[in-house]
Scaffold this active site. Structure first.
Site, PDB file in Angstrom:
ATOM      1  CE  LYS A   7      -1.131  -0.728   4.880  1.00  0.00           C
ATOM      2  NZ  LYS A   7      -0.604  -2.228   4.942  1.00  0.00           N
ATOM      3  CG  ASN A  37      -0.151   3.060   8.067  1.00  0.00           C
ATOM      4  OD1 ASN A  37      -0.140   3.141   9.277  1.00  0.00           O
ATOM      5  ND2 ASN A  37       0.298   2.140   7.291  1.00  0.00           N
ATOM      6  CG  HIS A  75      -1.770  -6.725  11.959  1.00  0.00           C
ATOM      7  ND1 HIS A  75      -0.421  -6.198  12.763  1.00  0.00           N
ATOM      8  CD2 HIS A  75      -1.671  -5.950  11.061  1.00  0.00           C
ATOM      9  CE1 HIS A  75       0.136  -5.382  11.971  1.00  0.00           C
ATOM     10  NE2 HIS A  75      -0.498  -5.338  10.881  1.00  0.00           N
TER      11      HIS A  75
END
Length: 441
Positions: free
Chosen positions: A117, A140, A185
């Protein structure tokens, strides 16, 4: 809908750059928030204005349950019991991305995915600027997102993590893309991978143009919704395609050639896909093709992402410290073209991911695995005959220095979070580069 925060009890969780940007957002609205940080000595403590009440060391349950709105930093899990309880009482828990979404007046390009990303967002930013658009990149990556609100732009480009999307509910994107989804995660989410995937795919809910990875089986989001436009990539039947013809790799749209990858600085199947998505996004905002092509031809990998940092005595040293999940390590291994031994540095905090998916790669490659960090010992058990465990990255590199010979590739692609032993993946990569350069000198 205009949101009014005046008279509300606002609580901010986390005194990082995100938390500081939230403080200034509310102060401009005439609201004085409270702020909590679980650390006793947060790095940005001195940046808090003097009139802001703060609490350090743990989550103050009293403050949490008194709040009307809680703005949570992405590093804090929203699944903590006290926050689940607060939500059940009707206390609103949101992200800084949600605050931004409520205020933004310019079109938004939203990019998420397990891997790639940052690269795609940066590619799109460079192409858009080359095309004459005024854009701002945040989320981010780049600046805290709330700092972008005072800028007049043609497009906001947002790189978004699942942590940020957990508490984002009204984001309306002009263009949204979920690049890929693989295990990452998993320890963050009570319901595991299924919940992680659902959070990622929520990006499409209010999007106008959805760019969808068919190969990654994300096309189940495609609906017969006439208010949305769907653009696909990932297979030979998609709207945008990567064609592998002998030694040539070609980016195409509906089988019409657009760019030969050999004319770029990009290497690895992951970067071919990244460039393809950047092309699809750029086409969607009507960037001139020559601007797209020339920008992609000059684009080189971002720091800490399969970055060749040194070549000497026939040995390649590659820094892929941004590899913080097991799938990114798999991608890195399959991007290499070497006849020598791959000396893989693997380890850190695995976040409960399944490293067994690397077993076949370990078997097919000529490889030695140097495991380190919190979960390194467990990871080393996957392929015992090719693995060795060390407490630290530095210790592992001392042995690599002795063992590496001409033709070998030394690859730092840890597949794990760095936070067990480093402040960030950048620090981990920088230490790897420093040791490598010390060897060279």
């Amino acid at each position: 809908m205009k949101y009014n925060y005046f008279g509300k009890k606002i609580l901010i969780l986390g005194i990082g750059l995100t938390g500081i940007s939230c403080i200034h957002f509310f102060l401009k609205k005439g609201v004085i928030p409270k702020i909590i940080d679980e650390s006793k000595n947060p790095v940005f403590l001195k940046k808090i204005p003097k009139n802001i009440p703060f609490f350090l060391g743990n989550l103050n349950n009293k403050w949490i349950l008194e709040a009307d709105i809680i703005v949570i930093s992405p590093g804090i899990s929203s699944f903590k019991p006290i926050l689940i309880h607060a939500r059940s009482l009707g206390i609103e828990i949101i992200s800084d991305i949600e605050l931004f979404s409520r205020e933004a007046i310019f079109p938004i390009i939203s990019i998420t995915g397990t891997n790639g990303k940052s690269t795609v967002a940066t590619m799109v930013e460079k192409i858009a600027k080359k095309s004459g658009y005024k854009v701002c990149l945040g989320g981010n990556i780049g600046v805290p997102i709330l700092n972008m609100l005072n800028q007049k732009v043609d497009f906001y480009i947002l790189e978004l993590s699942s942590f940020q999307l957990e508490n984002t509910f009204t984001l309306k994107s002009k263009i949204a893309v979920v690049l890929n989804i693989s295990e990452d995660h998993i320890n963050r989410y009570p319901e595991g991978f299924k919940q992680y995937k659902k959070i990622k795919l929520s990006l499409y809910q209010r999007a106008e143009i959805c760019i969808v990875n068919v190969k990654n089986k994300l096309h189940d989001v495609i609906q017969t919704n006439k208010s949305k436009k769907y653009i696909t990539f990932g297979t030979q039947n998609s709207d945008y395609q990567v064609h592998y013809n002998h030694k040539n790799v070609i980016l195409s749209r509906k089988n019409k050639k657009i760019l030969d990858i050999s004319q770029t600085l990009l290497w690895g199947a992951h970067n071919h896909q990244n460039a393809l998505v950047a092309l699809a996004i750029s086409d969607s905002i009507k960037c001139p093709r020559h601007c797209i092509i020339t920008t992609l031809q000059k684009f080189s990998s971002l720091p800490h992402r399969l970055q060749i940092i040194h070549r000497k005595k026939g040995i390649d040293w590659i820094n892929d410290s941004k590899s913080t999940n097991v799938n990114s390590t798999k991608v890195a291994l399959n991007s290499l073209n070497t006849s020598g031994t791959i000396r893989l540095l693997l380890g850190g905090d695995s976040k409960s991911a399944n490293f067994n998916i690397l077993k076949d790669d370990f078997e097919k490659f000529k490889i030695k695995i140097y495991c380190f960090g919190k979960d390194g010992k467990n990871i080393s058990q996957i392929c015992k005959k090719k693995s060795i465990y060390f407490d630290t990255l530095q210790q592992a590199m001392k042995l690599i220095i002795k063992e590496a010979i001409s033709g070998d590739t030394v690859l730092l692609s840890p597949g794990c979070s760095s936070l067990d032993q480093f402040s960030s993946f950048e620090e981990r990569g920088n230490i790897f580069m420093k040791i490598t350069k010390d060897i060279a000198s």
